[in-house]
Design an enzyme around this catalytic site. Structure first.
Site, PDB file in Angstrom:
ATOM      1  N   LYS A  69       6.569 -67.767   5.658  1.00 38.51           N
ATOM      2  CA  LYS A  69       5.717 -66.602   5.934  1.00 38.51           C
ATOM      3  C   LYS A  69       4.265 -66.962   6.266  1.00 38.51           C
ATOM      4  O   LYS A  69       3.612 -66.244   7.010  1.00 38.51           O
ATOM      5  CB  LYS A  69       5.759 -65.617   4.750  1.00 38.51           C
ATOM      6  N   ASP A 105       6.726 -55.941   5.042  1.00 37.73           N
ATOM      7  CA  ASP A 105       7.151 -55.791   3.633  1.00 37.73           C
ATOM      8  C   ASP A 105       6.357 -54.671   2.961  1.00 37.73           C
ATOM      9  O   ASP A 105       6.916 -53.738   2.388  1.00 37.73           O
ATOM     10  CB  ASP A 105       6.903 -57.087   2.845  1.00 37.73           C
ATOM     11  N   ALA A 129       2.063 -61.100  -8.595  1.00 37.95           N
ATOM     12  CA  ALA A 129       1.000 -61.442  -7.638  1.00 37.95           C
ATOM     13  C   ALA A 129       1.513 -62.429  -6.602  1.00 37.95           C
ATOM     14  O   ALA A 129       0.748 -63.197  -6.020  1.00 37.95           O
ATOM     15  CB  ALA A 129      -0.197 -62.033  -8.391  1.00 37.95           C
ATOM     16  N   GLY A 130       2.828 -62.420  -6.357  1.00 39.61           N
ATOM     17  CA  GLY A 130       3.419 -63.291  -5.341  1.00 39.61           C
ATOM     18  C   GLY A 130       3.299 -62.663  -3.949  1.00 39.61           C
ATOM     19  O   GLY A 130       2.507 -61.728  -3.743  1.00 39.61           O
TER      20      GLY A 130
HETATM   21  P1  NDP Z   1       7.115 -64.899  -5.425  1.00 39.58           P
HETATM   22  O1  NDP Z   1       7.895 -66.060  -5.917  1.00 39.58           O
HETATM   23  O2  NDP Z   1       6.064 -65.092  -4.395  1.00 39.58           O
HETATM   24  O3  NDP Z   1       6.420 -64.159  -6.697  1.00 39.58           O
HETATM   25  C1  NDP Z   1       7.145 -63.919  -7.872  1.00 39.58           C
HETATM   26  C2  NDP Z   1       6.288 -63.114  -8.844  1.00 39.58           C
HETATM   27  O4  NDP Z   1       7.083 -62.795  -9.995  1.00 39.58           O
HETATM   28  C3  NDP Z   1       5.058 -63.863  -9.362  1.00 39.58           C
HETATM   29  O5  NDP Z   1       4.013 -62.949  -9.582  1.00 39.58           O
HETATM   30  C4  NDP Z   1       5.555 -64.431 -10.694  1.00 39.58           C
HETATM   31  O6  NDP Z   1       4.510 -64.651 -11.615  1.00 39.58           O
HETATM   32  C5  NDP Z   1       6.420 -63.295 -11.170  1.00 39.58           C
HETATM   33  N1  NDP Z   1       7.453 -63.717 -12.130  1.00 39.58           N
HETATM   34  C6  NDP Z   1       8.604 -64.367 -11.852  1.00 39.58           C
HETATM   35  N2  NDP Z   1       9.302 -64.562 -12.992  1.00 39.58           N
HETATM   36  C7  NDP Z   1       8.568 -64.028 -14.002  1.00 39.58           C
HETATM   37  C8  NDP Z   1       8.750 -63.899 -15.405  1.00 39.58           C
HETATM   38  N3  NDP Z   1       9.845 -64.379 -16.011  1.00 39.58           N
HETATM   39  N4  NDP Z   1       7.795 -63.280 -16.132  1.00 39.58           N
HETATM   40  C9  NDP Z   1       6.676 -62.775 -15.543  1.00 39.58           C
HETATM   41  N5  NDP Z   1       6.432 -62.867 -14.199  1.00 39.58           N
HETATM   42  C10 NDP Z   1       7.378 -63.477 -13.441  1.00 39.58           C
HETATM   43  O7  NDP Z   1       8.226 -63.863  -4.932  1.00 39.58           O
HETATM   44  P2  NDP Z   1       8.026 -62.627  -3.911  1.00 39.58           P
HETATM   45  O8  NDP Z   1       6.742 -61.984  -4.219  1.00 39.58           O
HETATM   46  O9  NDP Z   1       8.314 -63.058  -2.534  1.00 39.58           O
HETATM   47  O10 NDP Z   1       9.249 -61.675  -4.332  1.00 39.58           O
HETATM   48  C11 NDP Z   1       9.255 -61.005  -5.602  1.00 39.58           C
HETATM   49  C12 NDP Z   1      10.508 -60.130  -5.663  1.00 39.58           C
HETATM   50  O11 NDP Z   1      10.417 -59.118  -4.679  1.00 39.58           O
HETATM   51  C13 NDP Z   1      11.817 -60.874  -5.395  1.00 39.58           C
HETATM   52  O12 NDP Z   1      12.713 -60.569  -6.431  1.00 39.58           O
HETATM   53  C14 NDP Z   1      12.357 -60.287  -4.100  1.00 39.58           C
HETATM   54  O13 NDP Z   1      13.755 -60.113  -4.129  1.00 39.58           O
HETATM   55  C15 NDP Z   1      11.677 -58.925  -4.079  1.00 39.58           C
HETATM   56  N6  NDP Z   1      11.453 -58.448  -2.694  1.00 39.58           N
HETATM   57  C16 NDP Z   1      12.041 -57.257  -2.343  1.00 39.58           C
HETATM   58  C17 NDP Z   1      11.888 -56.769  -1.058  1.00 39.58           C
HETATM   59  C18 NDP Z   1      12.557 -55.484  -0.697  1.00 39.58           C
HETATM   60  O14 NDP Z   1      12.617 -55.164   0.503  1.00 39.58           O
HETATM   61  N7  NDP Z   1      13.033 -54.697  -1.647  1.00 39.58           N
HETATM   62  C19 NDP Z   1      11.092 -57.490  -0.046  1.00 39.58           C
HETATM   63  C20 NDP Z   1      10.468 -58.708  -0.536  1.00 39.58           C
HETATM   64  C21 NDP Z   1      10.666 -59.165  -1.827  1.00 39.58           C
HETATM   65  P3  NDP Z   1       3.642 -66.024 -11.615  1.00 39.58           P
HETATM   66  O15 NDP Z   1       2.612 -65.871 -10.505  1.00 39.58           O
HETATM   67  O16 NDP Z   1       3.050 -66.048 -12.975  1.00 39.58           O
HETATM   68  O17 NDP Z   1       4.617 -67.139 -11.351  1.00 39.58           O
END
Ligand code: NDP
Length: 281
Positions: A69, A105, A129-130
């Site tokens: 991305k 998105d 915050a991903g």
């Molecule tokens: P990223 O890997 O970029 O970010 C993941 C985020 O989740 C981070 O903020 C991370 O925190 C947090 N996280 C993960 N595990 C835990 C945990 N056990 N406890 C607390 N925080 C946690 O992923 P994306 O942002 O790309 O995607 C996130 C979700 O969104 C995915 O599940 C994806 O399937 C969904 N999604 C859905 C879409 C839709 O159309 N419905 C489109 C795009 C994504 P930290 O920064 O602390 O690691």
């Protein structure tokens, strides 16, 4: 035949069962669009070659997922407004011979949210915050949300997102650390789970929040598409909140992609029905 493709690096499912491919193909068939949406696995070091290939073959555009991305940007000719702020692209669109990077998105999330609540003037709290949260926070801010509170496990990533929103939009953004049994502040109008908590196969995972702070009338959106009924959605519904599942965002980003590539307003019900069939709902 036009090719509208997805350049992806991280799909776990074979193309035949890929929900996004099936959803997009269902829309193309329904509208008689002479195109195919195909899934191509591209290694990071081959991304430039893949984009050159898409240009050479005259593709109308493509989606790209993690890990491409951000790195795809150097291979494109320009960026749309929100993609430029986020510095992340999930949709490339051929416009007047130039490949422009957009981010659908966050726009897809916003379109589905607006079916139940307008974020303008609202207090929104976003967990995560991903990449997905980044897209959602920027679009919420551009749509006039008054305050965006980011709650994230990692402080640095959360604060970086807050700075991005504060610097580039009119919304007030703040970071709150994710304390144990986090209490959602009473003035919150909308909460969004933009973490990956609850994504298949970890379907029993719950956000570490105080369930009592899920008050009636609060809008609770979860972007996890699989399963659509997450523990958060179930808990929130049981407590009288208004809920929005992750299929809405998936369908609506697909609708926006199709509009960008073909000009057609795709039928969301047809696309959602295909996803529900795949997820056995
Ligand atoms: P990223 O890997 O970029 O970010 C993941 C985020 O989740 C981070 O903020 C991370 O925190 C947090 N996280 C993960 N595990 C835990 C945990 N056990 N406890 C607390 N925080 C946690 O992923 P994306 O942002 O790309 O995607 C996130 C979700 O969104 C995915 O599940 C994806 O399937 C969904 N999604 C859905 C879409 C839709 O159309 N419905 C489109 C795009 C994504 P930290 O920064 O602390 O690691």
């Amino acid at each position: 035949m036009n090719f509208l493709s997805q350049i992806t690096g991280s799909f776990a499912m074979p193309a035949a069962e890929n929900p996004t491919v099936a959803m997009m193909d269902a829309a193309y068939r329904h509208h008689g669009i002479d195109a195919r949406y195909i899934n191509c696995e591209v290694a990071p070091e081959k991304l430039g070659d893949a984009v050159r290939g898409a240009r050479a073959m005259g593709w109308k555009g493509f989606n790209c997922s993690l890990p491409h991305k951000v790195s795809v940007i150097e291979h494109l000719d320009g960026l749309g407004e929100s993609a430029a702020i986020m510095q992340a692209v999930n949709c490339a669109v051929l416009r007047d011979g130039r490949l422009i990077g957009e981010n659908t998105d966050g726009k897809g999330f916003l379109k589905s949210l607006r079916e139940i609540a307008d974020p303008a003037g609202k207090q929104v709290l976003v967990f995560g915050a991903g990449g997905a949260s980044r897209a959602i926070c920027v679009e919420l801010a551009l749509a006039g949300a008054e305050r965006i509170t980011v709650v994230n496990r990692g402080k640095a990533r959360g604060e970086e997102l807050v700075k991005l929103v504060d610097t580039n939009t009119l919304a007030n953004a703040e970071f709150l650390p994710w304390s144990s049994s986090f209490r959602i502040p009473g003035e919150t109008d909308i909460i969004v789970n933009a973490t990956s908590i609850g994504l298949y196969p970890d379907i029993d995972a719950r956000l570490d929040i105080d369930p009592v702070s899920l008050t009636p009338g609060l809008v609770v959106a979860d972007i996890i598409p699989n399963p659509p009924r997450t523990r958060l959605i179930e808990d929130a519904q049981a407590r009288g909140c208004e809920v929005l599942d992750g299929l809405g965002m998936l369908v609506n980003q697909g609708i926006i992609n199709i509009k960008y590539w073909t000009g057609v307003d795709a039928n969301g019900a047809v696309m959602r029905a295909k996803l529900e069939e795949i997820f056995g709902l």
